[in-house]
Design an enzyme around this catalytic site. Structure first.
Site, PDB file in Angstrom:
ATOM      1  N   ASN A 188       2.080   9.401 -13.224  1.00 46.65           N
ATOM      2  CA  ASN A 188       1.499   9.051 -12.066  1.00 46.65           C
ATOM      3  C   ASN A 188      -0.160   9.286 -12.322  1.00 46.65           C
ATOM      4  O   ASN A 188      -0.322   9.886 -13.207  1.00 46.65           O
ATOM      5  CB  ASN A 188       1.974  10.399 -11.043  1.00 46.65           C
ATOM      6  CG  ASN A 188       1.618   9.991  -9.752  1.00 46.65           C
ATOM      7  OD1 ASN A 188       1.913   9.089  -9.056  1.00 46.65           O
ATOM      8  ND2 ASN A 188       0.840  10.992  -8.960  1.00 46.65           N
ATOM      9  N   ASP A 191      11.326  -0.787   0.408  1.00 43.11           N
ATOM     10  CA  ASP A 191      10.995  -2.508   0.401  1.00 43.11           C
ATOM     11  C   ASP A 191      12.008  -3.217  -0.277  1.00 43.11           C
ATOM     12  O   ASP A 191      12.028  -4.489  -0.374  1.00 43.11           O
ATOM     13  CB  ASP A 191       9.941  -2.630  -0.379  1.00 43.11           C
ATOM     14  CG  ASP A 191       9.660  -1.935  -1.419  1.00 43.11           C
ATOM     15  OD1 ASP A 191      10.770  -1.982  -2.519  1.00 43.11           O
ATOM     16  OD2 ASP A 191       8.518  -0.995  -1.990  1.00 43.11           O
ATOM     17  N   CYS A 194      23.210  -7.593  22.860  1.00 40.86           N
ATOM     18  CA  CYS A 194      24.007  -6.783  23.733  1.00 40.86           C
ATOM     19  C   CYS A 194      22.885  -5.931  24.761  1.00 40.86           C
ATOM     20  O   CYS A 194      23.120  -5.419  25.614  1.00 40.86           O
ATOM     21  CB  CYS A 194      24.621  -5.662  23.216  1.00 40.86           C
ATOM     22  SG  CYS A 194      23.837  -4.041  22.510  1.00 40.86           S
ATOM     23  N   SER A 235       3.810  11.350  -5.927  1.00 41.98           N
ATOM     24  CA  SER A 235       2.928  12.602  -6.062  1.00 41.98           C
ATOM     25  C   SER A 235       3.940  13.907  -5.866  1.00 41.98           C
ATOM     26  O   SER A 235       3.704  15.009  -5.979  1.00 41.98           O
ATOM     27  CB  SER A 235       1.957  12.671  -4.738  1.00 41.98           C
ATOM     28  OG  SER A 235       2.568  12.386  -3.468  1.00 41.98           O
ATOM     29  N   HIS A 252      15.125   6.691   1.395  1.00 46.08           N
ATOM     30  CA  HIS A 252      14.562   6.733   2.890  1.00 46.08           C
ATOM     31  C   HIS A 252      14.999   5.542   3.391  1.00 46.08           C
ATOM     32  O   HIS A 252      14.413   5.138   4.325  1.00 46.08           O
ATOM     33  CB  HIS A 252      13.052   6.821   2.573  1.00 46.08           C
ATOM     34  CG  HIS A 252      12.573   8.243   2.046  1.00 46.08           C
ATOM     35  ND1 HIS A 252      11.514   8.310   1.319  1.00 46.08           N
ATOM     36  CD2 HIS A 252      12.892   9.268   2.255  1.00 46.08           C
ATOM     37  CE1 HIS A 252      11.245   9.611   1.014  1.00 46.08           C
ATOM     38  NE2 HIS A 252      12.188  10.206   1.755  1.00 46.08           N
ATOM     39  N   ASN A 298      11.094   4.458  -1.809  1.00 46.97           N
ATOM     40  CA  ASN A 298      10.577   3.296  -1.316  1.00 46.97           C
ATOM     41  C   ASN A 298      11.518   2.601  -0.325  1.00 46.97           C
ATOM     42  O   ASN A 298      13.006   2.692  -0.732  1.00 46.97           O
ATOM     43  CB  ASN A 298      10.185   2.150  -2.358  1.00 46.97           C
ATOM     44  CG  ASN A 298       8.928   2.733  -3.168  1.00 46.97           C
ATOM     45  OD1 ASN A 298       8.027   3.801  -2.654  1.00 46.97           O
ATOM     46  ND2 ASN A 298       8.596   2.269  -4.372  1.00 46.97           N
ATOM     47  N   PRO A 329       0.712  -1.087   0.001  1.00 43.37           N
ATOM     48  CA  PRO A 329      -0.037  -0.087  -0.052  1.00 43.37           C
ATOM     49  C   PRO A 329       0.887   1.332  -0.138  1.00 43.37           C
ATOM     50  O   PRO A 329       2.002   1.419   0.339  1.00 43.37           O
ATOM     51  CB  PRO A 329      -0.819  -0.067   1.414  1.00 43.37           C
ATOM     52  CG  PRO A 329       0.074  -0.934   2.059  1.00 43.37           C
ATOM     53  CD  PRO A 329       0.929  -1.887   1.252  1.00 43.37           C
ATOM     54  N   ASP A 330       0.259   2.271  -0.405  1.00 40.17           N
ATOM     55  CA  ASP A 330       0.905   3.632  -0.571  1.00 40.17           C
ATOM     56  C   ASP A 330       0.602   4.300   0.820  1.00 40.17           C
ATOM     57  O   ASP A 330      -0.039   3.924   1.593  1.00 40.17           O
ATOM     58  CB  ASP A 330       0.700   4.255  -1.724  1.00 40.17           C
ATOM     59  CG  ASP A 330      -0.428   4.749  -2.134  1.00 40.17           C
ATOM     60  OD1 ASP A 330      -1.527   4.482  -1.095  1.00 40.17           O
ATOM     61  OD2 ASP A 330      -1.246   5.145  -3.136  1.00 40.17           O
ATOM     62  N   PHE A 331       0.831   5.718   0.619  1.00 39.92           N
ATOM     63  CA  PHE A 331       0.449   6.339   1.953  1.00 39.92           C
ATOM     64  C   PHE A 331      -0.564   7.514   1.885  1.00 39.92           C
ATOM     65  O   PHE A 331      -1.329   7.313   2.675  1.00 39.92           O
ATOM     66  CB  PHE A 331       1.849   7.100   2.409  1.00 39.92           C
ATOM     67  CG  PHE A 331       2.699   6.338   3.030  1.00 39.92           C
ATOM     68  CD1 PHE A 331       2.896   6.420   4.450  1.00 39.92           C
ATOM     69  CD2 PHE A 331       3.823   5.766   2.305  1.00 39.92           C
ATOM     70  CE1 PHE A 331       4.235   5.435   4.897  1.00 39.92           C
ATOM     71  CE2 PHE A 331       4.908   4.990   2.882  1.00 39.92           C
ATOM     72  CZ  PHE A 331       4.833   4.727   4.111  1.00 39.92           C
ATOM     73  N   ARG A 332      -0.554   7.938   0.541  1.00 39.00           N
ATOM     74  CA  ARG A 332      -1.541   9.202   0.665  1.00 39.00           C
ATOM     75  C   ARG A 332      -2.736   8.878  -0.407  1.00 39.00           C
ATOM     76  O   ARG A 332      -3.540  10.001  -0.562  1.00 39.00           O
ATOM     77  CB  ARG A 332      -0.852  10.448   0.100  1.00 39.00           C
ATOM     78  CG  ARG A 332       0.214  10.952   0.967  1.00 39.00           C
ATOM     79  CD  ARG A 332       1.084  11.983   0.637  1.00 39.00           C
ATOM     80  NE  ARG A 332       1.930  12.305   1.590  1.00 39.00           N
ATOM     81  CZ  ARG A 332       3.125  11.646   2.006  1.00 39.00           C
ATOM     82  NH1 ARG A 332       3.213  10.650   1.330  1.00 39.00           N
ATOM     83  NH2 ARG A 332       3.705  12.330   3.232  1.00 39.00           N
TER      84      ARG A 332
END
Length: 244
Positions: free
Chosen positions: A212, A105, A151, A190, A120, A103, A32-35
């Protein structure tokens, strides 16, 4: 000439292409994307996803962070989509010089791409905040609750959370690749997330392509705009038979 034919001609004539991609590349793989309307940010959580994915929240509530992260972001079973495979094929042909991705992933590498700048970070790279020991995504997934190092330190994904800077090394590499490109193809983003989206300013060429589903703030400066799914565009380009 139809837009897809124009794009075909651009790709054929290019010898130094760079692809800049976002979540729309991996939605083709079921991530899934975010927006979008059904994206992560539209879902109901006790805290807004933007807050959960912040450095401050991770430090204060690692248990809640990992609950969200494991369920929505630590996706290890996904397979590369047609766009991922096509980009890797262009790189093997010597046409595509780099992928710059927002991305986390790792699907570009899974498809075979070698020169990938992950702005990212990656779910496949993790480190202990106390001793620095490295862990894979699968190791983290196999742990319950908040993952801890041998540790005793808390393990953190090497993903850039809100409030954290991008890697200087990765940004420098991405800027150099974009600045040297003769064709910059931007897809599945976007262009609202900064500073990543700001890297487009370093492109000096005259073949900027934006793909897009919805309009972006950069559409007006692009040489070609296609408001379509990436998978449909790559199918129209005749790349559907590409295999890993």
């Amino acid at each position: 000439m139809q837009p897809i034919d124009t794009l075909k001609q651009m790709v054929q004539n290019s010898t130094n292409m760079v692809f800049f991609g976002g979540a729309g590349v991996s939605t083709e793989s079921g991530i899934p994307d975010f927006r979008s309307a059904d994206g992560l940010y539209a879902q109901k959580w006790p805290y807004p996803p933007e807050e959960i994915l912040s450095h401050q929240f991770f430090t204060a509530h690692p248990d809640l962070f990992y609950q969200f992260y494991r369920e929505k972001m630590l996706v290890l079973s996904a397979q590369p989509s047609l766009p991922h495979r096509a980009l890797a094929a262009w790189e093997r042909q010597g046409k595509l010089k780099a992928v710059v991705t927002q991305n986390i992933d790792g699907l570009h590498q899974k498809a075979g791409s070698k020169q990938v700048f992950e702005l990212h970070g990656s779910i496949h790279q993790n480190h202990c905040q106390r001793c620095g020991r490295s862990y894979t995504g699968r190791q983290v997934a196999a742990m319950s609750g908040v993952p801890h190092c041998a540790c005793g330190g808390i393990i953190k994904p090497n993903v850039v959370l809100y409030g954290e800077p991008l890697s200087d090394e990765v940004v420098t590499g991405a800027v150099r690749a974009i600045a040297a490109a003769d064709l910059l193809m931007v897809g599945g983003t976007s262009l609202t997330v900064y500073p990543a989206a700001g890297l487009l300013q370093y492109y000096r060429g005259h073949q900027l392509v934006l793909i897009n589903r919805s309009a972006t703030a950069a559409d007006s400066r692009a040489d070609l705009v296609l408001h379509q799914n990436l998978g449909d565009v790559f199918t129209a380009l005749g790349m559907e038979d590409i295999s890993l």
